[in-house]
Design a protein around this motif. Sequence first.
Motif, PDB file in Angstrom:
ATOM      1  N   GLY A  98     -65.005  30.741-115.525  1.00 15.46           N
ATOM      2  CA  GLY A  98     -64.777  32.167-115.357  1.00 15.46           C
ATOM      3  C   GLY A  98     -66.073  32.940-115.610  1.00 15.46           C
ATOM      4  N   GLU A  99     -66.131  34.151-115.084  1.00 14.42           N
ATOM      5  CA  GLU A  99     -67.354  34.964-115.205  1.00 14.42           C
ATOM      6  C   GLU A  99     -67.730  35.230-116.666  1.00 14.42           C
ATOM      7  N   ASP A 100     -66.736  35.265-117.535  1.00 16.15           N
ATOM      8  CA  ASP A 100     -67.017  35.567-118.947  1.00 16.15           C
ATOM      9  C   ASP A 100     -67.067  34.326-119.826  1.00 16.15           C
ATOM     10  N   ASP A 101     -66.975  33.159-119.225  1.00 15.72           N
ATOM     11  CA  ASP A 101     -66.989  31.928-120.016  1.00 15.72           C
ATOM     12  C   ASP A 101     -68.392  31.706-120.586  1.00 15.72           C
ATOM     13  N   GLY A 209     -56.508  21.209-117.439  1.00 17.82           N
ATOM     14  CA  GLY A 209     -56.651  22.118-116.304  1.00 17.82           C
ATOM     15  C   GLY A 209     -56.276  23.548-116.651  1.00 17.82           C
ATOM     16  N   LYS A 210     -56.019  23.797-117.922  1.00 18.35           N
ATOM     17  CA  LYS A 210     -55.620  25.149-118.334  1.00 18.35           C
ATOM     18  C   LYS A 210     -56.845  25.921-118.793  1.00 18.35           C
ATOM     19  N   LEU A 211     -57.621  26.379-117.853  1.00 13.98           N
ATOM     20  CA  LEU A 211     -58.891  27.038-118.193  1.00 13.98           C
ATOM     21  C   LEU A 211     -58.953  28.392-117.497  1.00 13.98           C
ATOM     22  N   PHE A 212     -59.008  29.432-118.287  1.00 19.40           N
ATOM     23  CA  PHE A 212     -58.959  30.786-117.734  1.00 19.40           C
ATOM     24  C   PHE A 212     -60.143  31.052-116.799  1.00 19.40           C
ATOM     25  N   GLY A 213     -59.820  31.547-115.626  1.00 22.41           N
ATOM     26  CA  GLY A 213     -60.867  32.000-114.707  1.00 22.41           C
ATOM     27  C   GLY A 213     -61.589  30.896-113.967  1.00 22.41           C
ATOM     28  N   THR A 276     -53.069  30.372-119.682  1.00 24.33           N
ATOM     29  CA  THR A 276     -54.143  31.171-120.270  1.00 24.33           C
ATOM     30  C   THR A 276     -53.907  32.667-120.083  1.00 24.33           C
ATOM     31  N   ASP A 277     -52.833  33.035-119.375  1.00 25.75           N
ATOM     32  CA  ASP A 277     -52.530  34.454-119.249  1.00 25.75           C
ATOM     33  C   ASP A 277     -51.984  35.003-120.565  1.00 25.75           C
ATOM     34  N   ALA A 278     -51.415  34.105-121.379  1.00 27.83           N
ATOM     35  CA  ALA A 278     -50.995  34.495-122.728  1.00 27.83           C
ATOM     36  C   ALA A 278     -52.275  34.701-123.550  1.00 27.83           C
ATOM     37  N   GLY A 282     -58.226  29.276-125.640  1.00 24.75           N
ATOM     38  CA  GLY A 282     -59.490  28.550-125.601  1.00 24.75           C
ATOM     39  C   GLY A 282     -59.623  27.586-124.445  1.00 24.75           C
ATOM     40  N   GLY A 283     -58.487  27.126-123.871  1.00 26.10           N
ATOM     41  CA  GLY A 283     -58.567  26.227-122.725  1.00 26.10           C
ATOM     42  C   GLY A 283     -59.318  24.958-123.058  1.00 26.10           C
TER      43      GLY A 283
END
Length: 287
Positions: A98-101, A209-213, A276-278, A282-283
């Motif tokens: 993600g852009e903010d990772d 596979g639960k990684l935001f963005g 990760t919408d919750a 940390g994913g």
Amino acid sequence: MRVMLEQANIATEYKALADAPYRLLAGDPGCGCVLICDHAANHVPSAYDGLGMDAGQMRRHVAYDPGAAGVTTGLSELLGAPAVLSNFSRLLIDPNRGEDDPTLVMHLSDGEVVPGNARITNEEIARRRSLYYDPYHAAIDTQIDTALATGRVPLVLSIHTFTEVWRERPRPWHAAILWDKDPRLARPLVEGLAAERELMIGDNEPYTGKLFGDCMYKHGTHRGLAHALVEIRQDLVREPEGQAEWAARLARIVEPLLGGASDNPLHRIEYHGSSTDAPADGGGQHG
Ligand SMILES: [Zn+2]
């Protein structure tokens, strides 16, 4: 409009075609599948002087996913599916973050400093985003839009590879499927691969596979497309023979899933959301 501007930049900003941000493999947009390869290349554009890394380092997993491009190319040919492959090293900027990772641009990799990233400014990160990261994702969006325009909702499959050894311990899995909350493609892939008796298949391991963005979040979860990320152990696909073998294996499993139209849940738009919408948990890290 944003995409149009970025595409216009491509003509003027890249010194050489070799430095273009992605490669496209042509396919039938109505075939029901779009393939993605985020870590296809270890190429560092000429302006970056190799990021100060030596050639040996750039041949390793820190720079890309060895074997992934070959598997993607073979699978694209077998399925007749369009594919988008990155054409820049993940060390330049990681298109599967993600852009903010905080790992979007790695300062350290495998414990070693990446000299070209060590003192990177926010302006330089923004520049790499606009020249490499954004055009790559815009290219994926374009392939998905083109597929949707045929009236057939595509599934999205992303191809990665992981190292056979991690912290001196061999990894037992031959391959793994990473996914978040949408089981439509992940389940049949896990089951199809596990049905091959000699294979040990990870289900969201060694990575989650639960990684935001990340790439699947952007193009699968967010758009309601059936999606999954496959990871193959690198020793199995380092050579062209292994790449062809795994392309054929994946094609055998994926091809039957491409049948049917909107009566097939794989070819419907469904929003399953993301863990990760919750509140952020940390994913995890991808290979
Ligand atoms: Zn990868």
